[in-house]
Scaffold this motif. Structure first.
Motif, mmCIF file in Angstrom:
data_model
loop_
_atom_site.group_PDB
_atom_site.id
_atom_site.type_symbol
_atom_site.label_atom_id
_atom_site.label_comp_id
_atom_site.label_asym_id
_atom_site.label_seq_id
_atom_site.Cartn_x
_atom_site.Cartn_y
_atom_site.Cartn_z
ATOM 1 N N ARG A 187 28.923 99.570 -14.403
ATOM 2 C CA ARG A 187 28.749 100.765 -13.882
ATOM 3 C C ARG A 187 27.270 101.134 -13.707
ATOM 4 O O ARG A 187 27.016 102.215 -13.736
ATOM 5 C CB ARG A 187 29.671 101.986 -14.493
ATOM 6 N N SER A 188 26.453 100.268 -13.326
ATOM 7 C CA SER A 188 25.230 100.706 -13.080
ATOM 8 C C SER A 188 25.222 101.320 -11.661
ATOM 9 O O SER A 188 26.042 101.061 -10.924
ATOM 10 C CB SER A 188 24.262 99.501 -13.135
ATOM 11 N N ALA A 189 24.086 102.118 -11.499
ATOM 12 C CA ALA A 189 23.843 102.563 -10.044
ATOM 13 C C ALA A 189 23.260 101.437 -9.142
ATOM 14 O O ALA A 189 22.110 101.010 -9.690
ATOM 15 C CB ALA A 189 23.077 103.934 -10.017
ATOM 16 N N VAL A 190 23.895 101.282 -7.866
ATOM 17 C CA VAL A 190 23.243 99.901 -7.350
ATOM 18 C C VAL A 190 22.758 100.564 -5.838
ATOM 19 O O VAL A 190 23.577 101.404 -5.128
ATOM 20 C CB VAL A 190 24.422 99.009 -7.017
ATOM 21 N N LEU A 191 21.618 100.143 -5.543
ATOM 22 C CA LEU A 191 20.843 100.354 -4.379
ATOM 23 C C LEU A 191 20.808 98.859 -3.750
ATOM 24 O O LEU A 191 19.923 98.069 -4.155
ATOM 25 C CB LEU A 191 19.544 101.154 -4.321
ATOM 26 N N PHE A 192 21.542 98.618 -2.676
ATOM 27 C CA PHE A 192 21.698 97.472 -1.920
ATOM 28 C C PHE A 192 21.414 97.521 -0.611
ATOM 29 O O PHE A 192 21.965 98.248 0.193
ATOM 30 C CB PHE A 192 23.194 97.039 -2.128
ATOM 31 N N VAL A 193 20.199 96.668 -0.148
ATOM 32 C CA VAL A 193 19.684 96.428 1.033
ATOM 33 C C VAL A 193 20.512 95.302 1.800
ATOM 34 O O VAL A 193 20.486 94.435 1.293
ATOM 35 C CB VAL A 193 18.405 96.349 1.139
ATOM 36 N N THR A 194 21.000 95.561 3.088
ATOM 37 C CA THR A 194 21.726 94.601 3.700
ATOM 38 C C THR A 194 21.432 94.758 5.162
ATOM 39 O O THR A 194 21.572 96.103 5.701
ATOM 40 C CB THR A 194 23.078 94.242 3.349
ATOM 41 N N HIS A 195 21.513 94.014 6.177
ATOM 42 C CA HIS A 195 21.657 93.844 7.697
ATOM 43 C C HIS A 195 23.099 93.677 7.825
ATOM 44 O O HIS A 195 23.170 93.837 9.147
ATOM 45 C CB HIS A 195 20.777 92.942 8.048
ATOM 46 N N ASP A 196 23.709 93.539 7.007
ATOM 47 C CA ASP A 196 25.313 92.934 7.294
ATOM 48 C C ASP A 196 26.125 93.960 7.210
ATOM 49 O O ASP A 196 26.337 94.725 5.869
ATOM 50 C CB ASP A 196 25.693 91.976 6.408
ATOM 51 N N LEU A 197 26.719 94.951 8.074
ATOM 52 C CA LEU A 197 27.563 96.023 8.321
ATOM 53 C C LEU A 197 28.702 95.739 7.404
ATOM 54 O O LEU A 197 29.234 96.792 6.513
ATOM 55 C CB LEU A 197 27.973 96.462 9.476
ATOM 56 N N ASP A 198 29.449 94.685 7.330
ATOM 57 C CA ASP A 198 30.789 94.453 6.705
ATOM 58 C C ASP A 198 30.498 94.297 5.336
ATOM 59 O O ASP A 198 31.117 95.128 4.544
ATOM 60 C CB ASP A 198 31.409 93.135 7.009
ATOM 61 N N GLU A 199 29.296 93.829 4.888
ATOM 62 C CA GLU A 199 28.949 93.669 3.485
ATOM 63 C C GLU A 199 28.868 95.091 2.838
ATOM 64 O O GLU A 199 29.263 95.347 1.854
ATOM 65 C CB GLU A 199 27.725 92.841 3.210
ATOM 66 N N ALA A 200 28.101 96.063 3.840
ATOM 67 C CA ALA A 200 27.794 97.314 3.266
ATOM 68 C C ALA A 200 28.734 98.156 2.979
ATOM 69 O O ALA A 200 29.005 98.664 1.920
ATOM 70 C CB ALA A 200 26.872 98.095 4.452
ATOM 71 N N ILE A 201 29.792 98.062 3.919
ATOM 72 C CA ILE A 201 31.063 98.817 3.738
ATOM 73 C C ILE A 201 32.012 98.322 2.673
ATOM 74 O O ILE A 201 32.591 99.079 1.682
ATOM 75 C CB ILE A 201 31.946 98.796 5.026
ATOM 76 N N LEU A 202 32.027 96.964 2.612
ATOM 77 C CA LEU A 202 33.061 96.266 1.423
ATOM 78 C C LEU A 202 32.220 96.635 -0.015
ATOM 79 O O LEU A 202 33.087 96.862 -0.813
ATOM 80 C CB LEU A 202 32.982 94.828 1.428
ATOM 81 N N LEU A 203 31.026 96.949 -0.338
ATOM 82 C CA LEU A 203 30.447 97.329 -1.421
ATOM 83 C C LEU A 203 30.305 98.683 -1.795
ATOM 84 O O LEU A 203 30.322 98.863 -3.009
ATOM 85 C CB LEU A 203 29.059 96.194 -1.809
ATOM 86 N N ALA A 204 29.919 99.313 -0.970
ATOM 87 C CA ALA A 204 29.345 100.606 -1.121
ATOM 88 C C ALA A 204 30.249 101.971 -1.411
ATOM 89 O O ALA A 204 31.311 101.628 -0.847
ATOM 90 C CB ALA A 204 28.085 101.033 -0.023
ATOM 91 N N ASP A 205 29.747 102.626 -1.828
ATOM 92 C CA ASP A 205 30.321 104.101 -1.785
ATOM 93 C C ASP A 205 29.636 105.045 -0.909
ATOM 94 O O ASP A 205 30.459 105.846 -0.204
ATOM 95 C CB ASP A 205 30.004 104.949 -3.083
#
Length: 212
Positions: free
Chosen positions: A137-155
């Motif tokens: 349950r760490s806070a995660v800041l994730f940089v990506t150029h992949d839109l699918d990846e961003a949506i799959l992982l993020a809040d």
């Protein structure tokens, strides 16, 4: 941006705050997973994962016990004595995740960590990250150029402008957890979110091409 949050660089203007205080250097509560594997090539998997606790003053026996536990968690049991050159790209990335999570970071910064992996391995690593996050349950800041990846992982997904980068918009990802990476992208809710963010991104690309 991640370098500023991690304390690896200083802002040219303004300030960065974390934990309600200005960032003035590297904070042990912050973990970082790079695009390139930050593993020690001369060390075994076990000794790579042990490195963080040992650096923080944990005794050797405790550090080894913690490392063996995390090696199991990331699916590398049986590879404790292997060296990085003997592992696949996905396995090295698992070592990097274990190296980071073993230190119990409160904030985890991830800079396109899976971009160099093939599609199947990338999907497995996304699943792995979601499972590890559910435990830590760490806070995660994730940089990506992949839109699918961003949506799959993020809040939340933040869209940045072209340089100088600014936050153009922030999109809430109201998809339930736990998430199944293999099937979620076919969900109508996922498709609707992807279309909305894609339109936002397209506006920025067109603006950049027009020189604005």
């Amino acid at each position: 941006t991640l370098g500023l949050i991690a304390g690896l660089a200083k802002p040219q203007a303004g300030r960065v705050t974390l934990f309600d205080a200005p960032v003035e250097g590297v904070d042990r509560r912050v973990g970082f997973v790079f695009q390139q594997d930050a593993v020690f090539p001369w060390r075994s998997v076990l000794h790579n994962v042990m490195a963080g606790p040992l650096f923080r003053g944990v005794g050797k026996a405790d550090a080894e016990a913690q490392a063996r536990d995390w090696i199991v968690r990331v699916g590398l049991k049986g590879f404790e004595n292997h060296h990085p050159h003997q592992l696949s790209g996905g396995m090295r990335k698992r070592v990097a995740l274990a190296q980071t999570f073993i230190n119990n970071p409160q904030v985890l910064l991830m800079d396109e960590p899976f971009s160099a992996l093939d599609v199947q391995t990338r999907e497995l690593m996304q699943e792995e990250l979601l499972q590890l996050w559910a435990q830590a349950r760490s806070a995660v800041l994730f940089v990506t150029h992949d839109l699918d990846e961003a949506i799959l992982l993020a809040d939340r997904v933040a869209v940045l402008t072209t340089r100088p980068a600014r936050v153009k918009s922030v999109h809430a990802i109201d998809l339930p957890r736990p998430r199944d990476v293999a099937t979620l992208r076919y969900d109508e809710r996922f498709i609707a979110i992807a279309r909305r963010i894609s339109d936002d991104l397209r506006e920025e690309v067109l603006r950049a091409r027009a020189g604005h």
